[in-house]
Design an enzyme around this catalytic site. Structure first.
Site, short mmCIF file in Angstrom:
data_model
loop_
_atom_site.label_atom_id
_atom_site.label_comp_id
_atom_site.label_asym_id
_atom_site.label_seq_id
_atom_site.Cartn_x
_atom_site.Cartn_y
_atom_site.Cartn_z
N SER A 275 -0.64 -0.20 5.94
CA SER A 275 -1.80 -0.31 7.10
C SER A 275 -2.11 -1.09 6.86
O SER A 275 -2.75 -0.53 5.60
CB SER A 275 -2.11 0.88 7.92
N ASP A 276 -2.08 -2.74 6.86
CA ASP A 276 -3.36 -3.83 6.64
C ASP A 276 -3.80 -4.36 7.92
O ASP A 276 -3.01 -4.78 8.72
CB ASP A 276 -2.78 -4.42 5.64
N THR A 277 -5.27 -5.03 8.06
CA THR A 277 -5.32 -5.49 9.29
C THR A 277 -5.78 -6.77 8.80
O THR A 277 -6.96 -6.75 7.08
CB THR A 277 -6.24 -5.29 10.00
N LYS B 144 1.23 -1.08 -0.16
CA LYS B 144 -0.20 -0.11 0.21
C LYS B 144 0.52 1.41 -0.28
O LYS B 144 0.61 2.66 -1.00
CB LYS B 144 -1.18 0.09 1.24
N GLY C 107 -0.59 -4.69 10.05
CA GLY C 107 1.28 -4.95 9.79
C GLY C 107 1.29 -2.58 9.67
O GLY C 107 -0.53 -2.82 9.34
#
EC number: 3.6.1.9
Length: 200
Positions: A77-79, A57, A114
């Site tokens: 950010s990734d969830t 991203k 992350g």
């Protein structure tokens, strides 16, 4: 501390929740929505998955920036929600939401977030993640359906939002609350030190 361009944050996310959180740091920031492809073919761990997608991203936004804009730190950010080794992403429809919430109710699952920071000028990057354990209340099918009817689960990993009315279906958490919201601020502040940015 003066707000030099170097200290500007560039949030690679359209998430209103992440935008609110980045605002709370009190640093200058702009939003650049990343349209990164979030498909990952190979089988990797949830920790690796959120780190790979966070970097992707941020890197996508780096490529989108004009030469004159390449100042500041891009934050991706990734969830994901993980239950019994299954990664639960955003639901495809209400049926999928029901399936996820039915599985999660009355048990504990993990939420991985992350965070990647990429220097827009140099390309230097750091990435890490946090994990928080979330225990859901036991719910009746009617309660699950009423929650789905609020519309809140629609675009949320695991089909719930802890910062919304979804807070009422969470019994307890072990770990960082903001990991569950989608941007672990404590971790982010640690990563920003690598770019000589002190939040406090």
């Amino acid at each position: 501390m003066s707000n030099s361009p170097k200290q500007r944050l560039i949030l690679a996310s359209s998430s209103p929740r992440r935008q609110e959180l980045i605002q709370s740091l009190g640093l200058p920031y702009i939003i650049r929505v990343s349209d990164a492809d979030e498909t990952v073919e190979e089988k990797i761990s949830p920790a690796e998955l959120v780190e790979v997608l966070s970097v992707r991203k941020a890197s996508t936004v780096l490529e989108m920036l004009e030469a004159s804009e390449k100042e500041g730190i891009i934050i991706g950010s990734d969830t994901v929600v993980v239950y019994q080794d299954e990664v639960l992403g955003k639901p495809v429809d209400e049926q999928d939401s029901f399936r996820m919430l039915k599985a999660l109710q009355g048990s504990t699952h993990q939420v991985y977030s992350g965070v990647a920071c990429v220097d827009a000028a140099t390309g230097k990057q750091v990435v890490s993640h946090r994990v928080t354990h979330v225990k859901m209340k036991s719910m009746s099918d009617a309660q699950i359906l009423r929650y789905i009817a609020t519309g809140e689960p629609k675009d949320k990993a695991g089909s719930y939002a802890i910062q919304g009315i979804g807070a009422t279906i969470v019994e307890s958490i072990e770990g960082d609350y903001f990991t569950v919201v989608g941007l672990p601020l404590s971790l982010l502040s640690d990563l920003l030190v690598n770019f000589e940015i002190q939040v406090l």
